[in-house]
Design a protein around this motif. Structure first.
Motif, PDB file in Angstrom:
ATOM      1  N   GLN A   6      26.418  31.055  28.758  1.00  8.81           N
ATOM      2  CA  GLN A   6      26.087  31.424  30.135  1.00  8.81           C
ATOM      3  C   GLN A   6      27.340  31.393  31.016  1.00  8.81           C
ATOM      4  O   GLN A   6      27.529  32.258  31.867  1.00  8.81           O
ATOM      5  CB  GLN A   6      25.018  30.483  30.690  1.00  8.81           C
ATOM      6  N   MET A   7      28.206  30.402  30.794  1.00  6.93           N
ATOM      7  CA  MET A   7      29.462  30.337  31.536  1.00  6.93           C
ATOM      8  C   MET A   7      30.299  31.583  31.280  1.00  6.93           C
ATOM      9  O   MET A   7      30.853  32.191  32.213  1.00  6.93           O
ATOM     10  CB  MET A   7      30.240  29.080  31.131  1.00  6.93           C
ATOM     11  N   LEU A   8      30.403  31.994  30.046  1.00  6.32           N
ATOM     12  CA  LEU A   8      31.185  33.184  29.698  1.00  6.32           C
ATOM     13  C   LEU A   8      30.594  34.442  30.343  1.00  6.32           C
ATOM     14  O   LEU A   8      31.327  35.303  30.832  1.00  6.32           O
ATOM     15  CB  LEU A   8      31.249  33.346  28.180  1.00  6.32           C
ATOM     16  N   ASP A   9      29.269  34.519  30.367  1.00  6.00           N
ATOM     17  CA  ASP A   9      28.615  35.661  31.013  1.00  6.00           C
ATOM     18  C   ASP A   9      28.894  35.671  32.514  1.00  6.00           C
ATOM     19  O   ASP A   9      29.115  36.735  33.110  1.00  6.00           O
ATOM     20  CB  ASP A   9      27.105  35.611  30.762  1.00  6.00           C
ATOM     21  N   GLU A  10      28.886  34.503  33.126  1.00  4.01           N
ATOM     22  CA  GLU A  10      29.165  34.422  34.559  1.00  4.01           C
ATOM     23  C   GLU A  10      30.620  34.789  34.860  1.00  4.01           C
ATOM     24  O   GLU A  10      30.918  35.409  35.886  1.00  4.01           O
ATOM     25  CB  GLU A  10      28.832  33.021  35.069  1.00  4.01           C
ATOM     26  N   ILE A  11      31.527  34.415  33.973  1.00  3.60           N
ATOM     27  CA  ILE A  11      32.926  34.825  34.126  1.00  3.60           C
ATOM     28  C   ILE A  11      33.033  36.347  34.110  1.00  3.60           C
ATOM     29  O   ILE A  11      33.732  36.953  34.938  1.00  3.60           O
ATOM     30  CB  ILE A  11      33.795  34.213  33.005  1.00  3.60           C
ATOM     31  N   SER A  12      32.346  36.972  33.188  1.00  2.00           N
ATOM     32  CA  SER A  12      32.368  38.436  33.094  1.00  2.00           C
ATOM     33  C   SER A  12      31.787  39.087  34.348  1.00  2.00           C
ATOM     34  O   SER A  12      32.322  40.095  34.835  1.00  2.00           O
ATOM     35  CB  SER A  12      31.590  38.898  31.853  1.00  2.00           C
ATOM     36  N   MET A  13      30.721  38.513  34.879  1.00  2.00           N
ATOM     37  CA  MET A  13      30.136  39.056  36.106  1.00  2.00           C
ATOM     38  C   MET A  13      31.086  38.901  37.291  1.00  2.00           C
ATOM     39  O   MET A  13      31.247  39.823  38.100  1.00  2.00           O
ATOM     40  CB  MET A  13      28.795  38.375  36.390  1.00  2.00           C
ATOM     41  N   ASP A  14      31.739  37.747  37.381  1.00  4.66           N
ATOM     42  CA  ASP A  14      32.708  37.532  38.464  1.00  4.66           C
ATOM     43  C   ASP A  14      33.882  38.504  38.348  1.00  4.66           C
ATOM     44  O   ASP A  14      34.421  38.959  39.363  1.00  4.66           O
ATOM     45  CB  ASP A  14      33.215  36.092  38.447  1.00  4.66           C
ATOM     46  N   ALA A  15      34.288  38.800  37.133  1.00  7.94           N
ATOM     47  CA  ALA A  15      35.383  39.756  36.933  1.00  7.94           C
ATOM     48  C   ALA A  15      35.011  41.119  37.500  1.00  7.94           C
ATOM     49  O   ALA A  15      35.828  41.786  38.153  1.00  7.94           O
ATOM     50  CB  ALA A  15      35.722  39.861  35.449  1.00  7.94           C
ATOM     51  N   GLU A  16      33.780  41.540  37.262  1.00  4.70           N
ATOM     52  CA  GLU A  16      33.322  42.815  37.804  1.00  4.70           C
ATOM     53  C   GLU A  16      33.289  42.788  39.328  1.00  4.70           C
ATOM     54  O   GLU A  16      33.700  43.746  39.989  1.00  4.70           O
ATOM     55  CB  GLU A  16      31.932  43.153  37.261  1.00  4.70           C
ATOM     56  N   LEU A  17      32.834  41.672  39.897  1.00  5.14           N
ATOM     57  CA  LEU A  17      32.694  41.570  41.348  1.00  5.14           C
ATOM     58  C   LEU A  17      34.041  41.572  42.061  1.00  5.14           C
ATOM     59  O   LEU A  17      34.139  42.019  43.210  1.00  5.14           O
ATOM     60  CB  LEU A  17      31.920  40.299  41.710  1.00  5.14           C
ATOM     61  N   THR A  18      35.077  41.075  41.407  1.00  2.00           N
ATOM     62  CA  THR A  18      36.391  40.962  42.049  1.00  2.00           C
ATOM     63  C   THR A  18      37.372  42.024  41.570  1.00  2.00           C
ATOM     64  O   THR A  18      38.553  41.979  41.913  1.00  2.00           O
ATOM     65  CB  THR A  18      36.995  39.564  41.790  1.00  2.00           C
ATOM     66  N   ALA A  19      36.894  42.999  40.798  1.00  2.00           N
ATOM     67  CA  ALA A  19      37.785  43.984  40.175  1.00  2.00           C
ATOM     68  C   ALA A  19      38.617  44.760  41.187  1.00  2.00           C
ATOM     69  O   ALA A  19      39.790  45.093  40.937  1.00  2.00           O
ATOM     70  CB  ALA A  19      36.974  44.950  39.318  1.00  2.00           C
ATOM     71  N   GLU A  20      38.034  45.061  42.341  1.00  2.00           N
ATOM     72  CA  GLU A  20      38.763  45.835  43.346  1.00  2.00           C
ATOM     73  C   GLU A  20      39.994  45.082  43.846  1.00  2.00           C
ATOM     74  O   GLU A  20      41.004  45.693  44.186  1.00  2.00           O
ATOM     75  CB  GLU A  20      37.831  46.163  44.525  1.00  2.00           C
ATOM     76  N   MET A  21      39.928  43.771  43.865  1.00  2.00           N
ATOM     77  CA  MET A  21      41.054  42.959  44.334  1.00  2.00           C
ATOM     78  C   MET A  21      42.037  42.621  43.219  1.00  2.00           C
ATOM     79  O   MET A  21      43.252  42.582  43.439  1.00  2.00           O
ATOM     80  CB  MET A  21      40.532  41.667  44.974  1.00  2.00           C
ATOM     81  N   THR A  22      41.519  42.374  42.017  1.00  2.00           N
ATOM     82  CA  THR A  22      42.374  41.893  40.931  1.00  2.00           C
ATOM     83  C   THR A  22      42.876  42.995  40.012  1.00  2.00           C
ATOM     84  O   THR A  22      43.853  42.814  39.287  1.00  2.00           O
ATOM     85  CB  THR A  22      41.620  40.883  40.067  1.00  2.00           C
ATOM     86  N   GLY A  23      42.187  44.143  40.023  1.00  2.00           N
ATOM     87  CA  GLY A  23      42.541  45.222  39.098  1.00  2.00           C
ATOM     88  C   GLY A  23      41.990  45.016  37.701  1.00  2.00           C
ATOM     89  O   GLY A  23      42.283  45.794  36.796  1.00  2.00           O
ATOM     90  N   ARG A  24      41.170  43.986  37.506  1.00  2.00           N
ATOM     91  CA  ARG A  24      40.582  43.696  36.187  1.00  2.00           C
ATOM     92  C   ARG A  24      39.071  43.619  36.308  1.00  2.00           C
ATOM     93  O   ARG A  24      38.538  42.649  36.833  1.00  2.00           O
ATOM     94  CB  ARG A  24      41.122  42.371  35.639  1.00  2.00           C
ATOM     95  N   SER A  25      38.375  44.633  35.813  1.00  2.00           N
ATOM     96  CA  SER A  25      36.915  44.596  35.838  1.00  2.00           C
ATOM     97  C   SER A  25      36.356  43.824  34.651  1.00  2.00           C
ATOM     98  O   SER A  25      35.179  43.442  34.633  1.00  2.00           O
ATOM     99  CB  SER A  25      36.337  46.012  35.839  1.00  2.00           C
ATOM    100  N   ALA A  26      37.200  43.602  33.659  1.00  2.00           N
ATOM    101  CA  ALA A  26      36.817  42.802  32.492  1.00  2.00           C
ATOM    102  C   ALA A  26      38.079  42.173  31.926  1.00  2.00           C
ATOM    103  O   ALA A  26      39.160  42.758  32.012  1.00  2.00           O
ATOM    104  CB  ALA A  26      36.133  43.670  31.434  1.00  2.00           C
ATOM    105  N   PHE A  27      37.938  40.987  31.380  1.00  2.00           N
ATOM    106  CA  PHE A  27      39.080  40.320  30.789  1.00  2.00           C
ATOM    107  C   PHE A  27      39.176  40.680  29.312  1.00  2.00           C
ATOM    108  O   PHE A  27      38.183  41.051  28.676  1.00  2.00           O
ATOM    109  CB  PHE A  27      38.971  38.811  30.974  1.00  2.00           C
ATOM    110  N   SER A  28      40.357  40.563  28.757  1.00  2.00           N
ATOM    111  CA  SER A  28      40.579  40.989  27.376  1.00  2.00           C
ATOM    112  C   SER A  28      39.735  40.154  26.414  1.00  2.00           C
ATOM    113  O   SER A  28      39.412  38.992  26.699  1.00  2.00           O
ATOM    114  CB  SER A  28      42.054  40.841  27.019  1.00  2.00           C
ATOM    115  N   PRO A  29      39.390  40.720  25.257  1.00  2.00           N
ATOM    116  CA  PRO A  29      38.671  39.935  24.250  1.00  2.00           C
ATOM    117  C   PRO A  29      39.424  38.669  23.851  1.00  2.00           C
ATOM    118  O   PRO A  29      38.810  37.635  23.598  1.00  2.00           O
ATOM    119  CB  PRO A  29      38.556  40.914  23.072  1.00  2.00           C
ATOM    120  N   ASP A  30      40.752  38.737  23.827  1.00  2.00           N
ATOM    121  CA  ASP A  30      41.537  37.541  23.476  1.00  2.00           C
ATOM    122  C   ASP A  30      41.356  36.436  24.513  1.00  2.00           C
ATOM    123  O   ASP A  30      41.230  35.258  24.164  1.00  2.00           O
ATOM    124  CB  ASP A  30      43.019  37.905  23.359  1.00  2.00           C
ATOM    125  N   THR A  31      41.381  36.818  25.803  1.00  2.00           N
ATOM    126  CA  THR A  31      41.173  35.828  26.851  1.00  2.00           C
ATOM    127  C   THR A  31      39.789  35.203  26.746  1.00  2.00           C
ATOM    128  O   THR A  31      39.632  33.973  26.832  1.00  2.00           O
ATOM    129  CB  THR A  31      41.354  36.455  28.243  1.00  2.00           C
TER     130      THR A  31
END
Length: 225
Positions: A6-31
């Motif tokens: 669930q934590m990992l899923d929430e990280i992925s959702m946060d990545a999508e929400l902040t993509a406009e600011m960070t330039g990353r809509s998803a983090f790499s599989p390695d991360t």
């Protein structure tokens, strides 16, 4: 679904929400694999074990915190770590950020100025067999110039300004993630790129909240700028 997933899923959702600011809509599989491989429950105080996999920062004593998992993943991913990298972390804290980063790079040098947290993190990381992390007790100088320059630098406490001493410890072609600003006025996470010619670009990304970086003398002998 277990709490870690669930934590990992929430990280992925946060990545999508902040993509406009960070330039990353998803983090790499390695991360994400690194995040999944490090047991966060081993890095939080015993009384907070029930919250170990919540996507929030948690206190670890001495006025310090273990960062929000999303923030650990973001800073790790934005560093663009590579297996041959030697990296510096300023602010060991619990050792969690260093542990995640160590899964993706050759070596992590992690500096902590609080002697109690330093010893706790060092013992914890040794017990968990994170063998490519060197824990260093910080002194009067910022960073760890003895093994500079570094391919990547992560700063896990907020500086008033981006310190030239840390830019000096960054190799040409390297990058640094650092929160900047006082707690009461708001802080911004900066991505600092140093190109192959040594030119530095400082890019503000998004609002964050970190504990303050404790003042030390500049290892470059220059004032912060």
């Amino acid at each position: 679904m277990n709490r870690q997933q669930q934590m990992l899923d929430e990280i992925s959702m946060d990545a999508e929400l902040t993509a406009e600011m960070t330039g990353r809509s998803a983090f790499s599989p390695d991360t994400m694999e690194a995040m999944a491989s490090v047991p966060r429950n081993q890095f939080v105080p015993e009384e907070l074990l029930a919250q170990a996999y919540y996507n929030i920062p948690l206190p670890i004593g001495h006025g310090q915190t273990i960062s929000q998992p999303y923030m650990v993943a973001l800073m790790t991913d934005l560093l663009d770590p590579k297996p041959e990298y030697n990296c510096l972390e300023v602010g060991t804290g619990s050792g969690y950020q260093a542990a995640v980063l160590s899964r993706l790079v050759k070596k992590v040098y992690s500096v902590e100025i609080n002697p109690v947290l330093h010893l706790q993190a060092k013992a914890r990381l040794e017990r968990l067999n994170f063998n490519n992390i060197d824990c260093i007790l910080g002194g009067e100088k910022l960073g760890f110039i003895e093994h500079a320059p570094y391919d990547g630098i992560l700063v896990t406490a907020a500086a008033d300004q981006i310190p030239p001493a840390l830019i000096d410890q960054l190799t040409n072609g390297g990058r640094m993630l650092i929160p900047v600003g006082p707690q009461h006025l708001g802080q911004t996470l900066y991505l600092v790129d140093k190109n192959k010619q040594g030119k530095v670009n400082k890019k503000p990304l998004l609002a964050v909240r970190f504990v303050p970086l404790l003042p030390v003398k500049e290892s470059s002998g220059r004032e912060p700028g």
